[in-house]
Design a protein around this motif. Sequence first.
Motif, PDB file in Angstrom:
ATOM      1  N   ARG A  86       5.102   0.925  -4.549  1.00 18.77           N
ATOM      2  CA  ARG A  86       4.094   0.087  -3.879  1.00 18.77           C
ATOM      3  C   ARG A  86       3.967  -1.287  -4.530  1.00 18.77           C
ATOM      4  O   ARG A  86       3.555  -2.255  -3.880  1.00 18.77           O
ATOM      5  CB  ARG A  86       2.725   0.777  -3.918  1.00 18.77           C
ATOM      6  CG  ARG A  86       2.606   2.014  -3.059  1.00 18.77           C
ATOM      7  CD  ARG A  86       1.215   2.603  -3.221  1.00 18.77           C
ATOM      8  NE  ARG A  86       1.081   3.888  -2.556  1.00 18.77           N
ATOM      9  CZ  ARG A  86       0.023   4.674  -2.664  1.00 18.77           C
ATOM     10  NH1 ARG A  86      -1.005   4.301  -3.421  1.00 18.77           N
ATOM     11  NH2 ARG A  86      -0.014   5.841  -2.029  1.00 18.77           N
ATOM     12  N   ASN A  87       4.309  -1.382  -5.810  1.00 13.36           N
ATOM     13  CA  ASN A  87       4.141  -2.632  -6.545  1.00 13.36           C
ATOM     14  C   ASN A  87       5.456  -3.392  -6.708  1.00 13.36           C
ATOM     15  O   ASN A  87       5.590  -4.221  -7.616  1.00 13.36           O
ATOM     16  CB  ASN A  87       3.514  -2.342  -7.914  1.00 13.36           C
ATOM     17  CG  ASN A  87       2.029  -2.066  -7.810  1.00 13.36           C
ATOM     18  OD1 ASN A  87       1.218  -2.983  -7.779  1.00 13.36           O
ATOM     19  ND2 ASN A  87       1.666  -0.787  -7.752  1.00 13.36           N
ATOM     20  N   THR A 123      -4.087  -0.935  -8.344  1.00  9.86           N
ATOM     21  CA  THR A 123      -3.489  -1.629  -7.210  1.00  9.86           C
ATOM     22  C   THR A 123      -3.648  -0.873  -5.905  1.00  9.86           C
ATOM     23  O   THR A 123      -3.508  -1.451  -4.826  1.00  9.86           O
ATOM     24  CB  THR A 123      -1.986  -1.876  -7.458  1.00  9.86           C
ATOM     25  OG1 THR A 123      -1.314  -0.609  -7.590  1.00  9.86           O
ATOM     26  CG2 THR A 123      -1.781  -2.689  -8.730  1.00  9.86           C
ATOM     27  N   PHE A 167       7.598  -3.704 -13.872  1.00 11.32           N
ATOM     28  CA  PHE A 167       6.158  -3.822 -13.633  1.00 11.32           C
ATOM     29  C   PHE A 167       5.459  -4.406 -14.849  1.00 11.32           C
ATOM     30  O   PHE A 167       4.526  -5.208 -14.712  1.00 11.32           O
ATOM     31  CB  PHE A 167       5.558  -2.462 -13.276  1.00 11.32           C
ATOM     32  CG  PHE A 167       4.088  -2.512 -12.964  1.00 11.32           C
ATOM     33  CD1 PHE A 167       3.628  -3.097 -11.793  1.00 11.32           C
ATOM     34  CD2 PHE A 167       3.146  -1.996 -13.855  1.00 11.32           C
ATOM     35  CE1 PHE A 167       2.272  -3.158 -11.501  1.00 11.32           C
ATOM     36  CE2 PHE A 167       1.792  -2.053 -13.575  1.00 11.32           C
ATOM     37  CZ  PHE A 167       1.365  -2.640 -12.396  1.00 11.32           C
ATOM     38  N   LEU A 204      -1.523   0.305 -12.724  1.00  9.14           N
ATOM     39  CA  LEU A 204      -0.891   0.776 -11.497  1.00  9.14           C
ATOM     40  C   LEU A 204      -1.923   1.372 -10.541  1.00  9.14           C
ATOM     41  O   LEU A 204      -1.909   1.093  -9.334  1.00  9.14           O
ATOM     42  CB  LEU A 204       0.178   1.821 -11.817  1.00  9.14           C
ATOM     43  CG  LEU A 204       1.522   1.298 -12.321  1.00  9.14           C
ATOM     44  CD1 LEU A 204       2.329   2.426 -12.962  1.00  9.14           C
ATOM     45  CD2 LEU A 204       2.321   0.667 -11.180  1.00  9.14           C
TER      46      LEU A 204
END
Length: 438
Positions: free
Chosen positions: A121-122, A167, A144, A164
């Motif tokens: 997702r990031n 987010t 990340f 994480l």
Amino acid sequence: MTDIVRGVAVVIAALAMSGGVQAAQDDDIGRLIVGQAQLAEPETTGSVDGDQSPSTPPLAPPPIAVAPAPRAPAAAREASDAYPVDLLISLANDAVFTPDPYPKGRRSDPRMIKLQVLLDRNNASPGVIDGLFGDNVVKAVMAFEEMVGHKVDGQLDAELWAALEKTSAEPVLVAYTITPEDVAGPFIPELPQDYALQAELPGLSYRDAAEMLAERFHMDEAFLRRLNPEVSFTEAGAEIVVANVGKPLKAKVANIVADKGRKQLRGYDAAGRLIVAYPATIGSSDLPSPSGVHAVKAIAVNPDYWYRPKVNFVQGSNTKALRLPPGPNGPVGATWIGLDKPTYGLHGTPEPSKIDKTNSHGCVRLTNWDARELAGLVQPGVPVDFQDPEGASAPVLAEQPPVQALEPAPLSAETADPEYAPEPARIPMLRDRRADIR
């Protein structure tokens, strides 16, 4: 199914994470420090000329090296998973950070499932989501870390886990109902490996709906089937559990680094910030990837593939040029990003689970979904810096023209790729690595 996805009581999750469910003793990402020089080189699965050497000399191994077992059939891998399906799903959605080690072998871990989805997702892609610890996960963690300004050491700690989780609060595994369109095809259950036979097909489609859905939700197909053991994937209306992955990135990439040592493709914005990272297979010993800086020249979504034995390689007894139809199971997958160096490009693959486990024939191979996302982030002229393992430097940004809407360019014989699609039907043993590295 909805109740399963929402999870069971937090007490059960806490009990499992504290030792109520058996944990293995090795493969601990919470204790592993992996820098660029510590990522070992995977063995090749072979090439057209039979060369079995790695594309670059092996780098220094991690502190602990355990020889992994060969890849087992899907049924055996599923049988080795110690978690009942319902518990695995609920624990993944409720997972919290712990420094406990991840399981050895092919057993999916609920914390790793959550970590992989959150990284996806990031925009720090871990490759296929399967709940298994490996190098692709470590590389995604490092990406990340760089994105959020954390110390880049590959260690997953409570601070990084919290970053994480901040987010997105959505569950990492969710219910999805198979639609009539999902099962309508067209599919090719038995896809021939011979290019001459592939050239006669109307398209190089998915083998079945399970393969298609696995790619749509960025999952390993065996893992998708593991989460849905009673589903045939042939009937509309069936409810399944899938990874709740992120939406495609909308920012623009101004500079790309193809990091040969890390086996990762990294995209930077115009300010030099890392905004996306993908695990990648980059070149081989017989057809190494380019060196230096090249530029994106053409972009094609769902391209034809031009096989040219007099220019690139010979597959089997095919000595004449062939035009292979488009499709996700074609030699370059569903997306081609051609470079200004003829025959080289960035592209998808029909085998996403093998990214960074095998060598390519000069090009940069990504999962189909990562390649498709990247195609929407770049335009002709974007530089691609191929960095060798030694002396890698920070990306040098080039001045870019204004962003304009781009229509996919047709793939021609002049921009065809030298990739050799068929791979041996096994995952090769990986040297000097921890067990079951991705």
